[in-house]
Design a protein around this motif. Structure first.
Motif, PDB file in Angstrom:
ATOM      1  N   GLU A  81       0.835  -1.200   0.000  1.00  0.00           N
ATOM      2  CA  GLU A  81       0.000   0.000   0.000  1.00  0.00           C
ATOM      3  C   GLU A  81       0.878   1.261   0.000  1.00  0.00           C
ATOM      4  N   SER A  82       2.018   1.176   0.686  1.00  0.00           N
ATOM      5  CA  SER A  82       2.907   2.353   0.748  1.00  0.00           C
ATOM      6  C   SER A  82       3.507   2.673  -0.620  1.00  0.00           C
ATOM      7  N   VAL A  83       3.671   1.636  -1.456  1.00  0.00           N
ATOM      8  CA  VAL A  83       4.190   1.856  -2.813  1.00  0.00           C
ATOM      9  C   VAL A  83       3.095   2.487  -3.679  1.00  0.00           C
ATOM     10  N   ARG A  84       1.858   2.003  -3.490  1.00  0.00           N
ATOM     11  CA  ARG A  84       0.736   2.559  -4.263  1.00  0.00           C
ATOM     12  C   ARG A  84       0.371   3.957  -3.782  1.00  0.00           C
ATOM     13  N   ASN A  85       0.505   4.190  -2.484  1.00  0.00           N
ATOM     14  CA  ASN A  85      -0.030   5.408  -1.895  1.00  0.00           C
ATOM     15  C   ASN A  85       0.935   6.017  -0.867  1.00  0.00           C
ATOM     16  N   PRO A  86       2.077   6.510  -1.358  1.00  0.00           N
ATOM     17  CA  PRO A  86       3.092   7.012  -0.414  1.00  0.00           C
ATOM     18  C   PRO A  86       2.652   8.250   0.368  1.00  0.00           C
ATOM     19  N   VAL A  87       1.802   9.076  -0.225  1.00  0.00           N
ATOM     20  CA  VAL A  87       1.401  10.306   0.483  1.00  0.00           C
ATOM     21  C   VAL A  87       0.539   9.961   1.692  1.00  0.00           C
ATOM     22  N   PHE A  88      -0.441   9.077   1.469  1.00  0.00           N
ATOM     23  CA  PHE A  88      -1.286   8.617   2.575  1.00  0.00           C
ATOM     24  C   PHE A  88      -0.426   7.966   3.669  1.00  0.00           C
ATOM     25  N   ALA A 178      -6.194  -9.242   5.855  1.00  0.00           N
ATOM     26  CA  ALA A 178      -5.857  -8.303   4.778  1.00  0.00           C
ATOM     27  C   ALA A 178      -4.358  -7.970   4.757  1.00  0.00           C
ATOM     28  N   TYR A 179      -3.734  -7.879   5.925  1.00  0.00           N
ATOM     29  CA  TYR A 179      -2.331  -7.465   5.987  1.00  0.00           C
ATOM     30  C   TYR A 179      -1.450  -8.599   6.516  1.00  0.00           C
ATOM     31  N   ALA A 180      -1.929  -9.825   6.290  1.00  0.00           N
ATOM     32  CA  ALA A 180      -1.298 -10.956   6.946  1.00  0.00           C
ATOM     33  C   ALA A 180       0.136 -11.162   6.501  1.00  0.00           C
ATOM     34  N   GLY A 181       0.945 -11.617   7.402  1.00  0.00           N
ATOM     35  CA  GLY A 181       2.278 -12.071   7.079  1.00  0.00           C
ATOM     36  C   GLY A 181       2.215 -13.519   6.629  1.00  0.00           C
ATOM     37  N   VAL A 182       3.359 -14.029   6.220  1.00  0.00           N
ATOM     38  CA  VAL A 182       3.412 -15.370   5.647  1.00  0.00           C
ATOM     39  C   VAL A 182       2.861 -16.436   6.608  1.00  0.00           C
ATOM     40  N   ILE A 183       3.095 -16.277   7.910  1.00  0.00           N
ATOM     41  CA  ILE A 183       2.658 -17.328   8.842  1.00  0.00           C
ATOM     42  C   ILE A 183       1.140 -17.425   8.869  1.00  0.00           C
ATOM     43  N   SER A 184       0.450 -16.292   8.952  1.00  0.00           N
ATOM     44  CA  SER A 184      -1.015 -16.415   9.015  1.00  0.00           C
ATOM     45  C   SER A 184      -1.589 -16.851   7.668  1.00  0.00           C
TER      46      SER A 184
END
Ligand code: UD2
Length: 301
Positions: A81-88, A178-184
């Motif tokens: 998301e930070s790559v898509r929306n750096p300003v936010f 939605a923001y899961a890491g590899v383990i979850s």
């Protein structure tokens, strides 16, 4: 820590809710969260909940001025998301942090700031020490590094006691889908006997730390005067390949899942492991092995 007023920003989220839950046993805890990625069900019953955005100074300043400790976990946490929306991402992660520091400059509380291994970027000097020159490779990492600098500057200029914690790969109950890491992600699939997809050859490594050990690290640095103005890695110091992880999860779950290999994720870091001697010197020792943490996490699903 007892009978203190504690604010946990992002307390409806994964890590914040565990901090709030643990501290609410002996303290007055206030959770600030805008429920952007957090969930109201994660907020423990015996805490006060303020539905507010850390970008809104007026909405959050009063309670932070009164607080003894602020655990700042609220953030835009997705690297993609930070790559898509750096300003936010900049607004939430940097302005949000500066707002909290500004309110603390008018109060007496101490800030424990959730930073990330993302500040290191793809640094081959392993295990990573806090003294390495940060070089983030995502807007997310840039915002966390900016937050770290603001903590140091407010400590030096305004005398706000701050501690920076660089979390490595944290896992455990309540990590959101939605923001899961590899383990979850692997666990969700293993439970349904679905295949686990490894991006790349599976030989990439990470330093996985169980969320309850992360809570302990937060409590420890909050209590120690000599942690003020400092930066600490929060990790186990153990390096695990993604392939080993997939096999462990299949084994623990008893799933009949297969392992599928897909092309590597662009920008994926190859190896990541922390040197945790600085936090160990303060008295930290991770309690959970990967197997123990994985078992507890399975118990939650
Ligand atoms: C972690 C943090 C992130 C940021 C970053 C800094 C988490 C959840 N994310 O990202 O916030 O701090 O570190 O470097 O802790 N993988 C698979 N299959 C899957 C999902 C992932 O093979 O279905 C691989 C992935 O390609 C990577 C590894 O697993 O090599 C870990 O991925 P991740 O998204 O859990 O965490 P990471 O290290 O990219």
């Amino acid at each position: 820590m007892k009978n203190k007023l504690i604010v946990v920003t992002g307390g409806a989220g994964f890590i914040g809710s565990h901090i709030a839950e643990t501290l609410a046993r002996d303290n007055d805890v206030v959770v600030i969260d805008n429920l952007y990625s957090g969930r109201i069900e994660n907020v423990p019953e015996n805490v006060k909940f303020i539905n507010a955005d850390v970008r809104d100074f007026e909405a959050i300043a009063d309670v932070i001025r009164e607080a003894d400790y602020v655990f700042h976990e609220a953030a835009q946490i997705s690297v993609d998301e930070s790559v898509r929306n750096p300003v936010f991402t900049e607004e939430v992660n940097v302005i949000g942090t500066v707002n909290i520091l500004m309110a603390l400059a008018e109060g007496n509380g101490k800030l424990i700031f959730a930073s990330s291994a993302a500040v290191y970027g793809d640094n081959p000097n392993l295990p990573l020490k806090e003294s390495e020159t940060p070089s983030p490779i995502s807007p997310y990492g840039v915002t966390k590094l900016a937050g770290e600098h603001y903590c140091r500057v407010f400590y030096e200029i305004y005398g706000v006691p701050t501690v920076v914690l660089r979390y490595f790969n944290v896992y455990g109950p309540r990590q959101s889908s939605a923001y899961a890491g590899v383990i979850s992600i692997f666990m969700r699939n293993a439970i349904k006997n679905k295949p686990l997809t490894i991006f790349g050859d599976g030989k990439q490594t990470r330093d996985f730390i169980y969320v309850k050990d992360v809570v302990e690290a937060n409590l420890l640095v909050a209590k120690k005067k000599k942690a003020e103005g400092e930066v600490f890695n929060v990790a186990t110091g153990k390096e695990t390949t993604v392939l080993e992880l997939a096999l462990k999860i299949i084994d623990l779950s008893g799933a009949s899942s297969s392992i599928v290999f897909a092309p590597p994720r662009p920008g994926d870091i190859r190896r990541s492991v922390a040197d945790i001697s600085k936090l160990r010197k303060l008295g930290f020792s991770p309690k959970y092995t990967l197997e123990e943490g994985l078992k507890e996490t399975f118990g939650w699903f």
